[in-house]
Design a protein around this motif. Structure first.
Motif: not given
Length: 173
Positions: A44-55, A70-77, A82-86, A91-95
């Protein structure tokens, strides 16, 4: 290589565009249903929105996962403070490096997220204008991928095409 699922989803923020037309509970149920079907079976690939990452985190935890691999999060530096604590359990966060402006930073992150991966399907749920932007980039970068628009939660996803001559687009009312 197995193709990924792209998730474009968020719960619109109070006072922002699409807030009055969204149904947060239905957005949550739609995201949770997707996670029950896909998490651990397909990347699952998603943009790490703070309302979705906790879900996604909560779903992984309920499945007994200590680390969500099994998920890859993309976030902007741009949002690094403000990145969610979750995020810590993924394992795979791409900033993606921040740009001069917020708008350019988000666009750069979205383009990178959609260019770096091959997708079997894109799923669009709820959201604000970013859902529309991601839909357009997704259709450009992954024209052969299936598209599922979950309109029941309202938000920006409800404004996306419900039907087209394109057989890969499906809408769930």
């Amino acid at each position: 290589m197995k193709k990924s699922i792209f998730l474009s989803a968020s719960v619109p923020t109070y006072g922002r565009e699409f807030f009055d037309s969204c149904h947060p509970y239905q957005i949550q149920i739609a995201v949770r249903s997707l996670l029950l079907l896909a998490l651990g079976r397909q990347r699952l690939v998603f943009g790490g929105h703070p309302s979705i990452t906790p879900m996604v985190y909560a779903a992984g935890k309920s499945f007994g996962l200590n680390s969500i691999e099994c998920a890859t999060i993309y976030q902007s530096a741009y949002f690094e403070d403000k990145f969610p604590l979750e995020n810590q359990v993924f394992a795979d966060i791409r900033v993606v490096s921040k740009e001069e402006t917020l708008k350019d930073s988000i666009l750069s992150m979205r383009r990178r997220m959609l260019e770096d991966n091959e997708f079997e399907v894109g799923i669009f749920i709820g959201g604000m204008k970013g859902i529309i932007d991601e839909y357009e980039i997704f259709r450009e970068k992954a024209p052969e991928a299936k598209v599922i628009v979950v309109r029941a939660g309202g938000g920006a996803a409800a404004t996306l095409p419900a039907t087209q001559s394109d057989p890969v687009i499906q809408a769930l009312e």
